[in-house]
Design a protein around this motif. Structure first.
Motif, short mmCIF file in Angstrom:
data_model
loop_
_atom_site.label_atom_id
_atom_site.label_comp_id
_atom_site.label_asym_id
_atom_site.label_seq_id
_atom_site.Cartn_x
_atom_site.Cartn_y
_atom_site.Cartn_z
N GLY A 156 0.84 -1.05 0.10
CA GLY A 156 0.01 -0.18 -0.17
C GLY A 156 0.73 1.15 -0.06
O GLY A 156 0.24 2.22 0.05
N ASP A 218 -12.96 4.74 2.50
CA ASP A 218 -11.96 4.68 3.70
C ASP A 218 -10.85 5.92 3.47
O ASP A 218 -11.13 6.70 2.54
CB ASP A 218 -11.06 3.50 3.82
N LYS A 220 -7.17 7.28 3.95
CA LYS A 220 -5.65 6.63 4.04
C LYS A 220 -4.80 7.56 4.51
O LYS A 220 -4.04 7.04 5.31
CB LYS A 220 -5.35 6.51 2.45
N ARG A 221 -5.06 8.79 4.79
CA ARG A 221 -4.03 9.64 5.42
C ARG A 221 -4.01 9.68 6.87
O ARG A 221 -4.88 9.58 7.52
CB ARG A 221 -4.26 11.07 4.94
N ASN A 230 0.37 8.53 3.59
CA ASN A 230 -0.48 7.37 3.38
C ASN A 230 -0.30 6.29 4.14
O ASN A 230 0.54 6.03 4.72
CB ASN A 230 -0.74 6.58 2.13
N THR A 231 -1.45 5.73 4.84
CA THR A 231 -1.54 4.73 5.68
C THR A 231 -2.14 3.34 4.98
O THR A 231 -2.64 3.49 3.87
CB THR A 231 -2.32 4.75 6.96
N GLY A 233 -5.01 2.79 6.14
CA GLY A 233 -6.40 3.19 6.24
C GLY A 233 -6.67 3.28 7.72
O GLY A 233 -6.39 2.60 8.68
#
Length: 424
Positions: A156, A218, A220-221, A230-231, A233
């Motif tokens: 991801g 979702d 992401k940040r 970004n993560t 989620g």
């Protein structure tokens, strides 16, 4: 049935939670699982990508079905491994074939599939180390921001969105020449940037028939206001308020049906989930990406809304009779908030004791990165817990999740307080 579920995250805890509700499930094993799955199933310490060890286990325990949570074993070909071994080929694997998994395993494969089957997607081209300067020239033909995607799996993290042309060229060289994402960026897809609002669409297919699962959105940040890195989620809502009947009809006719039909036309075996990442531009759905499994944390918000027997659905997938079963969805909204370790998605510490789990009321707690040490539940990952609640709308559901988060504690815990704020 005795079922083996592969994976160790919040997605797998949510799947396990749903599987054990079925009267058809007599025993559930999770490999390797986490502290949450340990409380409702039997964890076994086998890696989801150790196919030989999994073969030994499924024979030993007379496993009747294998459900694959994460993408790695799918991209590595677990479906084909079972299918091609006479000792275990009677055991259905819920997940696509190795070729089907290339929809997630290779960005270039996915883009070629989309273009071939006339499914709306952003304009693109792909480059290797040998064509890096052509890639830089291609960037000059685009308007900023510039989207660079590592072709392979990068957990991801392999997508960069950059506003500066020179920085984009530098990062393209870093990815191709400098192997910034290892083998995942041996090839890089450069894509036209699309400005709109994102939406996650989930489909369960037997390769011929399909069921459309609840939509989700979702976040992401890592930072509030969608800022920072970004993560995997930070939270999710379902259903998505702006996904009205007209938009859902466009998504099904222009994207979902052509995707499933395309798999058939290309003779790609596919028995599992398709996650379709969409961006809605001026009311029109366009595909950003495919994933070949459920998303995380979207699973934690979608699975509780499925009222049908999940094992029965999976049996229908295995037997290619998905058209013969009914999918029932809870009409209520759900909101999931992720609690993460301080420092995530960069360096973070593990092993902090989690307190307050017994005090949760009217919410579901799905463990994402936890383990059990000396009888205590401790943190064991970047994303630690997902708190999911129901409500008449996502705001009511969100309020319940935040109220329960106040009862939980571990050192350096962090969560976003603005999930769903853009949907008001």
């Amino acid at each position: 049935m005795t079922i083996l579920l592969l994976g160790s995250g919040g997605r797998e805890h949510a799947l396990a939670y749903k599987l054990i509700q079925s009267s058809k499930c007599s025993q559930l094993f999770v490999a390797p699982g986490n502290a949450g799955t340990a409380s409702i199933a039997t964890n076994i310490s086998i890696s989801p990508t150790d196919f030989e060890a999994l073969k030994t286990f499924v024979i030993q325990e007379k496993i009747d079905m294998v459900v694959v949570g994460p993408e790695d074993p799918l991209v590595l070909g677990i479906y084909d491994f079972f299918k091609n071994d006479n000792a275990i080929n009677h055991i259905p694997v819920i997940g696509p074939s190795k070729l089907g998994a290339q929809l997630e395993g290779s960005k270039e494969f996915a883009k070629e599939f989309l273009v071939k089957h006339n499914i709306p997607t952003a304009a693109y081209d792909s480059f290797t180390v040998a064509t890096v300067e052509k890639g830089c020239a291609f960037l000059e033909t685009l308007q900023p921001p510039y989207v660079l995607k590592a072709d392979g799996l990068a957990a991801g993290k392999g997508v960069l969105i950059l506003n500066d042309l020179e920085e984009a060229k530098t990062e393209l060289r870093n990815m191709l020449v400098g192997a910034k994402f290892g083998t995942a960026s041996e090839k890089v897809v450069i894509e036209e940037f699309l400005d709109g609002i994102e939406l996650s669409c989930f489909v369960l297919t037997d390769g011929k028939n399909y069921k459309v699962l609840p939509t989700a959105k979702d976040y992401k940040r890592i930072g509030e206001g969608d800022t920072g890195l970004n993560t995997g989620g930070m939270g999710a809502v379902s259903p998505v308020p702006f996904a009205d009947a007209l938009l859902l009809e466009k998504i099904e006719t222009r994207i979902i049906k052509p995707t499933v039909d395309g798999l058939q036309k290309d003779q790609i075996e596919y028995k599992g989930f398709i996650f379709i990442g969409l961006i809605i531009v001026k009311g029109e759905p366009i595909v950003i990406e495919y994933n070949v499994r459920m998303g995380d944390p979207e699973t934690e918000v979608v699975m509780p809304r499925i009222q049908s027997d999940l094992v029965a659905l999976f049996q229908a997938v295995a037997n290619q009779k998905l058209d013969e079963v009914t999918l029932k969805i809870d009409p209520r909204s759900a909101t999931t908030i992720m609690i993460v370790s301080g420092g995530y998605p960069e360096d973070y510490e593990k092993g902090f004791e989690i307190s307050g789990l017994d005090n949760i009321e009217d919410s579901m707690v799905f463990h994402a990165g936890t383990s059990i040490e000396n009888g205590k539940v401790v943190t064991n990952g970047g994303r630690v817990l997902a708190i999911t609640s129901f409500g008449a709308d996502f705001e009511e559901a969100k309020k319940k999740s935040y109220q329960n988060i106040d009862k939980l504690h571990f050192d350096k815990m962090y969560f976003r307080k603005d999930i769903g704020k853009d949907l008001k």
